[in-house]
Design an enzyme around this catalytic site. Structure first.
Site, PDB file in Angstrom:
ATOM      1  N   ARG A  56     -31.421  -1.271 -40.002  1.00  0.00           N
ATOM      2  CA  ARG A  56     -31.953   0.086 -39.959  1.00  0.00           C
ATOM      3  C   ARG A  56     -33.291   0.132 -40.706  1.00  0.00           C
ATOM      4  O   ARG A  56     -33.651  -0.789 -41.416  1.00  0.00           O
ATOM      5  CB  ARG A  56     -30.978   1.080 -40.618  1.00  0.00           C
ATOM      6  CG  ARG A  56     -29.622   1.181 -39.930  1.00  0.00           C
ATOM      7  CD  ARG A  56     -29.714   1.829 -38.567  1.00  0.00           C
ATOM      8  NE  ARG A  56     -28.406   1.993 -37.937  1.00  0.00           N
ATOM      9  CZ  ARG A  56     -27.837   1.106 -37.120  1.00  0.00           C
ATOM     10  NH1 ARG A  56     -28.468  -0.037 -36.832  1.00  0.00           N
ATOM     11  NH2 ARG A  56     -26.655   1.336 -36.585  1.00  0.00           N
ATOM     12  N   GLU A  76     -29.461   1.122 -31.237  1.00  0.00           N
ATOM     13  CA  GLU A  76     -29.876   1.906 -32.396  1.00  0.00           C
ATOM     14  C   GLU A  76     -31.318   1.649 -32.836  1.00  0.00           C
ATOM     15  O   GLU A  76     -32.011   2.551 -33.298  1.00  0.00           O
ATOM     16  CB  GLU A  76     -28.942   1.653 -33.587  1.00  0.00           C
ATOM     17  CG  GLU A  76     -27.516   2.108 -33.366  1.00  0.00           C
ATOM     18  CD  GLU A  76     -26.659   1.031 -32.719  1.00  0.00           C
ATOM     19  OE1 GLU A  76     -25.438   1.239 -32.635  1.00  0.00           O
ATOM     20  OE2 GLU A  76     -27.213  -0.011 -32.306  1.00  0.00           O
TER      21      GLU A  76
END
Length: 205
Positions: free
Chosen positions: A104, A59
């Site tokens: 993130r 990710e």
């Protein structure tokens, strides 16, 4: 050798952190008013402003290698728009499983209007204390990226720290590119607390 000015900035950050943690514990009923001062001194003299966190997955590639990375994370006891900025790589509680943590990049904060590429979806504005986080790997589909495009806005209070250094392997490591404000704020912390050898010892393969 760390310069005197860097040490002074570092101590200033430590004092700010100690006061924030003590106030948070006092407001949460974990300590009494009389214990606030002692808690500030304890946090100031002991412990660090960072912790190590292991992250694996595609990710956040290429910021963090798909094979995983050992991350140096600066603690953020009271997250907010004055402490975390758009562009920062953050560690937050997984909205779908609070026992896990995600890494993130912060893409938007309260007050920002979010417009979807899908014309069927209505634009909306992030509420107070809400933020929007995205994966760095643009090759992944939204569901694969597991970010706000899948689970929506998250609370700023779910953020526990900002990633300031990544060790992908013994020869591939370096500072993480965050916002200009955060890079400046974190530089003395990085100079004082970064220990690549320690990160390498804790690195998983």
């Amino acid at each position: 050798m760390v310069s005197v000015s860097t040490w002074c900035r570092y101590i200033g950050h430590k004092l700010e952190y100690s006061m924030a943690v003590s106030w948070k514990h006092y407001k949460g009923g974990q300590i009494s008013e009389g214990q606030v001062g002692d808690t500030i001194w304890k946090n100031l003299l002991q412990g660090k402003l960072t912790f190590l966190h292991w992250n694996k997955g595609e990710e956040m590639a290429p910021t963090i290698g798909s094979q995983g990375g050992t991350l140096l994370v600066r603690k953020i006891p009271v997250p907010g728009p004055s402490r975390i900025f758009i562009g920062d790589v953050v560690v937050l509680k997984d909205p779908e499983n609070t026992d896990n943590y995600l890494v993130r990049r912060l893409a938007a904060t309260e007050g920002f209007e979010m417009v979807s590429k899908d014309e069927k979806e209505e634009p909306f504005i992030l509420d107070k204390d809400e933020c929007w986080v995205l994966a760095d790997n643009e090759a992944l589909k939204p569901k694969e990226a597991k970010d706000s495009r899948t689970f929506g806005p998250v609370l700023m209070s779910d953020i526990i720290g900002r990633v300031i250094y990544c060790l992908r392997n013994a020869v591939d490591h370096g500072p993480v590119q965050n916002s200009h404000f955060s890079n400046k704020k974190d530089s003395p912390v990085l100079e004082v607390e970064l220990d690549v050898d320690e990160m390498a010892k804790n690195h998983k393969t």
